[in-house]
Motif scaffolding. Structure first.
Motif, short mmCIF file in Angstrom:
data_model
loop_
_atom_site.label_atom_id
_atom_site.label_comp_id
_atom_site.label_asym_id
_atom_site.label_seq_id
_atom_site.Cartn_x
_atom_site.Cartn_y
_atom_site.Cartn_z
N ALA B 166 56.92 28.75 -5.90
CA ALA B 166 55.91 27.75 -5.56
C ALA B 166 56.26 26.37 -6.13
O ALA B 166 55.49 25.43 -5.97
N ASP B 167 57.40 26.28 -6.81
CA ASP B 167 57.81 25.00 -7.41
C ASP B 167 56.76 24.41 -8.34
O ASP B 167 56.48 23.21 -8.30
N GLN B 196 49.73 21.64 -3.68
CA GLN B 196 49.61 21.92 -2.25
C GLN B 196 50.53 23.09 -1.92
O GLN B 196 51.67 22.89 -1.53
N LEU B 197 50.04 24.31 -2.12
CA LEU B 197 50.92 25.45 -1.94
C LEU B 197 50.77 26.04 -0.55
O LEU B 197 49.70 25.95 0.05
N ALA B 198 51.87 26.64 -0.04
CA ALA B 198 51.78 27.40 1.20
C ALA B 198 50.76 28.52 1.01
O ALA B 198 50.61 29.04 -0.09
N THR B 199 50.04 28.86 2.09
CA THR B 199 48.93 29.81 1.98
C THR B 199 49.35 31.12 1.33
O THR B 199 48.65 31.64 0.46
N ASP B 200 50.52 31.66 1.75
CA ASP B 200 50.89 32.98 1.23
C ASP B 200 51.16 32.93 -0.27
O ASP B 200 50.76 33.83 -1.01
N LEU B 201 51.78 31.86 -0.75
CA LEU B 201 52.04 31.74 -2.19
C LEU B 201 50.76 31.49 -2.97
O LEU B 201 50.56 32.03 -4.06
N HIS B 202 49.90 30.66 -2.41
CA HIS B 202 48.61 30.38 -3.04
C HIS B 202 47.84 31.69 -3.22
O HIS B 202 47.33 31.99 -4.30
N GLN B 203 47.78 32.47 -2.15
CA GLN B 203 47.07 33.76 -2.20
C GLN B 203 47.72 34.71 -3.21
O GLN B 203 47.04 35.38 -3.97
N CYS B 225 53.75 40.44 -1.73
CA CYS B 225 54.80 39.54 -2.22
C CYS B 225 56.13 39.95 -1.62
O CYS B 225 56.94 40.62 -2.27
N TRP B 227 58.81 38.36 -0.88
CA TRP B 227 59.99 37.55 -1.16
C TRP B 227 61.05 38.37 -1.88
O TRP B 227 60.72 39.18 -2.76
#
Lengths: 210, 388
Positions: B166-167, B196-203, B225, B227
């Motif tokens: 998620a940087d 401002q995270l991508a939805t999948d990473l935020h979740q 997860c 990845w």
């Protein structure tokens, strides 16, 4: 050896602060499915209920009982929890007892802050260090606003709910340290060993507290 | 003169020490049976500002004004001994230790400033089989001392990997990991909203606090997860679990996010029912103290606090005026005091006061209390003395 002797678990033990927060807590835990009722005896320290035993205590002690596992779960304000530094899970923000922790001075004070009085010396010290304010902390037990009015301190850090006390004494909030509300806290071992039971309660409380 | 020991330390009286020694003996035997060799370390250590518990260690000054510290951690002590004495030892190396440690903590019922631990380290390799051996031994350790074990395994690298994906800026990571570790959902939500995270990473970051439970948790984690970087960690945990015929005593928590001390790989803790503190803690610390190593330690005071059905190992206490009989009973494993009183009445009176059960003399054996008279020990002792 070791047929699993753990199958029968003891009743859940809940640590609650005395006062109004206790009634609110019993109410929301009831909605989450726990059958709880205060003992009719006004002096009772332990309330033995259908689904749990409730330990009634000062709010400062809740996190201690829960961290050490004497109580499995508890309800306590974030302000008090943060001050205690105790290591517990806090999986639900119950969204009542809402207030904010603020830095307060006498109206019109524009000098340098060198002494800050508070019932929350740890949170105060952390804030002062973060803001690089070179001030001493004076721990007090109550009525901290008095410190400002008498010159014991230049400022105080305290809970503000409506702000009416401040207005009545000609004091002003100059900064907000953090927002606080009641948290459902859980002992680290209990969350794992009473997984099924607590997961249901946590889920219900999260839905109720929105 | 104040005879009370310093705050957070205590005298150990016979009844407590008997229990503690019993625990130590059982666990030493268990670890020895698995090939772990016993070692011991000095209590005095050279002061080292890079020691993981530096801030918590007691410091002392030596004659030449060199700074020393009291031993505060066994894993660090093991690692230093291995580096000095076994630099080229054909691995793996299995070591066990037990003894006291000192830390400058505020004492409460969960911790004291002087405390005892027993533990093992498995040095020189890093794979799921080695991890599993330690997790298994952790489980057996609790069972050995009469406690029902639950061993919880996690790996803080899992959350750290999600941060990488998620940087998350490095200055935000400590506070975020702390919120995840406390499962503080409200704080976590607030902090995550800043990025401002991508939805999948935020979740994934939001739900990681609920990724705990039995070993099926790993399947749920795999789905949530996907990845490759997180899959590696999940696969290692699955490989550890796969080493167990029965994994019903294992728990998983992928929301363990704080790095305790030196651990780099899996970390694990053991709990038992109706006791609110972990009994055991351990993990893998590859690359920090040693290139490849993992281990665990149990707190002896915690074990004693958790034990409920105490062995009622009443041992017949005997006093004797007959040296030959006393010698024989000692050879049969009994503990026999030699009477030093010269007057028989005084002897009997004092022995009764001290709770001594039996008096052995030239004329035979005599029970000194009602309980002793009715106990089966009397029959056994009479039988033994007849054989003599």
């Amino acid at each position: 050896m070791s047929a699993d002797s753990s199958a029968v678990q003891k009743k859940l033990v809940i640590a609650l602060p005395k006062g109004r927060i206790m009634d609110e807590s019993i109410e929301i835990l009831g909605k989450a499915g726990l059958r709880l009722e205060r003992s009719p005896d006004k002096r009772a320290l332990i309330h033995y209920c259908e689904d749990a035993d409730i330990l009634e205590m000062r709010n400062n002690d809740v996190a201690t009982y829960v961290e050490l596992g004497v109580a499995d779960v508890g309800i306590v304000g974030k302000d008090v929890l943060l001050e205690s530094g105790r290591n517990v899970y806090e999986p639900v923000d119950l969204n009542f007892q809402n207030c904010r922790m603020s830095l307060i001075t006498a109206n019109g004070f524009d000098g340098e802050i060198t002494r800050v009085a508070s019932k929350y010396p740890n949170s105060t010290l952390r804030y002062l260090q973060e803001k690089r304010i070179n001030a001493e902390v004076i721990p007090l037990k109550g009525q901290v606003e008095l410190a400002c009015l008498t010159g014991l301190a230049d400022a105080v850090v305290d809970i503000v709910q409506t702000g009416s006390t401040l207005k009545a004494n000609d004091l002003v909030e100059v900064d907000v340290l953090f927002e606080s509300s009641a948290r459902f806290v859980v002992n680290r071992a209990a969350l794992k060993l009473r997984d099924k039971q607590l997961r249901i309660i946590i889920e219900a409380l999260r839905n109720l507290a929105v | 003169m104040n005879f009370a020991p310093p705050n957070g330390t205590t005298y150990t009286l016979p009844a407590t020490l008997r229990r503690r020694s019993d625990i130590v003996q059982k666990l030493r035997r268990l670890y020895t049976s698995w090939g772990y060799q016993q070692v011991d370390f000095p209590v005095l250590e050279r002061y080292d500002s890079t020691h993981p518990h530096e801030a918590k260690s007691f410091k002392l000054s030596d004659r030449d004004n060199d700074l020393l510290s009291l031993r505060s951690d066994f894993t660090t002590a093991t690692a230093r001994m291995v580096q000095l004495h076994y630099p080229d030892f054909p691995h793996p190396l299995r070591l066990q230790y037990d003894g006291k440690l000192w830390q400058t903590v505020n004492p409460d019922i969960a911790r004291t400033r002087e405390f005892s631990q027993i533990g093992v380290e498995l040095v020189g390799l890093s794979n799921a089989k080695a991890d599993a051996e330690l997790v298994f031994l952790a489980k057996e350790s609790l069972r050995e001392v009469g406690l029902t074990p639950r061993v919880e395994i996690g790996n803080p690298a899992f959350v750290a990997t999600l941060f990488d994906l998620a940087d998350i800026p490095s200055e935000e990571r400590t506070a975020l990991a702390d919120a995840i570790d406390r499962k503080a959902i409200q704080e976590l939500q607030e902090r995550l909203e800043r990025f401002q995270l991508a939805t999948d990473l935020h979740q994934a970051l939001l739900q990681v606090i609920d990724l705990y439970g039995d070993t099926s948790t790993l399947e749920i984690a795999s789905e949530r997860c996907p990845w490759p970087e997180t899959q590696v960690i999940i696969e290692r945990l699955k490989a550890i679990v796969a080493e167990f015929d029965d994994s019903s005593e294992l728990l998983i928590d992928l929301g363990m996010a704080r790095r305790h001390d030196y651990y780099t790989g899996i970390t694990f803790r053991a709990y038992t029912f109706d006791f609110g503190q972990p009994i055991l803690g351990g993990g893998r610390y590859d690359g920090i103290l040693l290139p490849e190593a993992a281990g665990f330690a149990l707190g002896l005071e915690r074990i004693m606090g958790a034990q409920t059905d105490l062995d009622n190992d009443f041992q017949a206490t005997i006093i004797s005026t007959d040296d030959a009989k006393a010698a024989y009973l000692r050879s049969q494993g009994y503990s026999v005091e030699r009477a030093v009183e010269t007057d028989l009445d005084t002897l009997v009176e004092r022995a009764k006061d001290r709770g001594i059960a039996f008096l052995v003399s030239g004329s035979g054996i005599e029970a000194l209390s009602k309980g002793a008279k009715e106990s089966s020990d009397l029959d056994r002792l009479e039988e033994l003395l007849e054989q003599l």
